[in-house]
Design an enzyme around this catalytic site. Structure first.
Site, PDB file in Angstrom:
ATOM      1  N   LYS A 190     -38.063  80.085 -10.552  1.00  0.00           N
ATOM      2  CA  LYS A 190     -38.810  78.878 -10.184  1.00  0.00           C
ATOM      3  C   LYS A 190     -37.929  77.696 -10.090  1.00  0.00           C
ATOM      4  CE  LYS A 190     -42.565  76.443  -9.905  1.00  0.00           C
ATOM      5  NZ  LYS A 190     -42.223  75.071 -10.372  1.00  0.00           N
ATOM      6  N   GLU A 197     -37.590  74.073  -2.232  1.00  0.00           N
ATOM      7  CA  GLU A 197     -38.618  72.929  -1.701  1.00  0.00           C
ATOM      8  C   GLU A 197     -38.071  71.621  -1.296  1.00  0.00           C
ATOM      9  OE1 GLU A 197     -41.566  70.855  -4.655  1.00  0.00           O
ATOM     10  OE2 GLU A 197     -42.266  72.706  -4.533  1.00  0.00           O
TER      11      GLU A 197
END
Length: 328
Positions: A190, A197
């Site tokens: 993550k 991102e």
């Protein structure tokens, strides 16, 4: 299946709602009594304390913590560890540093408690779209809780199957959740997801900033363009190679306010971008784009551009992140 949820913020509350919709039962707790009462009205059982939450759950218990990384999560895990019994499981679904997961898992294993670190992506849209789950830790505990993860994940949906995967690559990844490895692996994956991102958001932000300045008086008159940014974002959504959810959010923000006047351009970072860069340094792995994107967020707090307004609009779109209030 039954699950305890501690922390009823934007994501924690919606995780509970999605599980209830899927037929699971949830016992919830938050330091804000009103948050628990609101979910009780929707079918959850509200516990006024961690001890009450543990008492209400049936063994083997599973308690999901959805709190900010750091002291509050550490203290909550320590309190739960004293209340739970051997065979129970603690799940951390927040943005915890993966090395902390390794330490916690070892300490909890000494008490015969299982620990799962679950990187959770989906933001404020997860209730309807589902959550992408990256799971690390005890594999037996993850398998036992598969009905929970399956209910939270998006499922296959309308996304076409990936060519060449075949049966040899078949896994729960095709349904939006995956056991990535031992303790820390879920939050590690993550962390890198969030680092990527940053880079993707920065690319969109800079691109739209260039488009916006195509009409600059610094350019020769015949080379100036007054471009409709909202329309460009919209046309890119239709079949271009940069089609993505981040582009969807950008198009929506520009359609609402083409100048993004509601955003100052102050862009915070959640910490995972920093951890991604630290991991790259430890491995001596080049990560120029991700590092640059992180440093741009630092600079945005001193000097704002239209690009930073685009970044801020995207953060609000997927995560409900509000810019900090201005101080005198």
């Amino acid at each position: 299946m039954q699950l305890g949820m501690v922390g009823l913020g934007r994501m924690g509350a919606n995780i509970v709602r999605r599980l209830i919709r899927a037929g699971h039962s949830c016992v919830v707790h938050d330091t804000n009594p009103e948050a628990g009462k609101a979910l009780a009205a929707e079918g959850a059982v509200n516990a006024t304390s961690l001890a009450a939450l543990v008492d209400t759950l049936s063994a083997p218990r599973a308690v999901w913590i959805m709190l900010p990384a750091g002291t509050v999560t550490e203290n909550t895990i320590a309190e739960l560890a004293a209340l739970l019994a051997p065979g129970d499981t603690i799940i951390d679904g927040g943005n915890t540093y993966w090395k902390d997961d390794i330490r916690r898992a070892q300490a909890l294993a000494a008490k015969c408690l299982a620990y799962l670190d679950v990187g959770t992506s989906g933001g404020v849209w997860g209730l309807e779209r589902g959550y992408c789950l990256m799971i690390g830790g005890d594999k037996d505990a993850a398998d036992r809780l598969d009905p929970i993860f399956s209910a939270l994940a998006p499922g296959r949906g309308a996304i076409p199957a990936t060519r060449h995967r075949g049966e040899a690559h078949a896994s729960t990844a095709e349904r939006g959740y995956l056991h990535c490895g031992p303790s820390g692996a879920g939050h590690y994956v993550k962390m890198i997801h969030n680092g990527i991102e940053y880079g993707m958001m920065q690319a969109f932000a800079e691109g739209f900033d260039i488009l916006r300045n195509a009409g600059s008086e610094r350019l020769p008159a015949e080379q100036r363009y007054d471009l409709a940014l909202a329309d460009i974002a919209e046309v890119w959504r239709r079949g271009s190679v940069v089609t993505s959810w981040l582009l969807d959010l950008t198009a929506e923000a520009l359609a609402e306010d083409g100048a993004l006047t509601g955003f100052s351009g102050h862009v915070d970072d959640s910490g995972e971008g920093r951890w991604t860069v630290e991991a790259a340094v430890e491995q001596a792995t080049p990560a120029e784009v991700l590092t640059s994107a992180l440093y741009t967020r630092f600079r945005s707090r001193q000097d704002h551009t239209f690009a930073e307004k685009v970044l801020s609009a995207m953060r609000k779109g997927f995560g409900g992140h509000q810019e900090p209030k201005k101080t005198a």
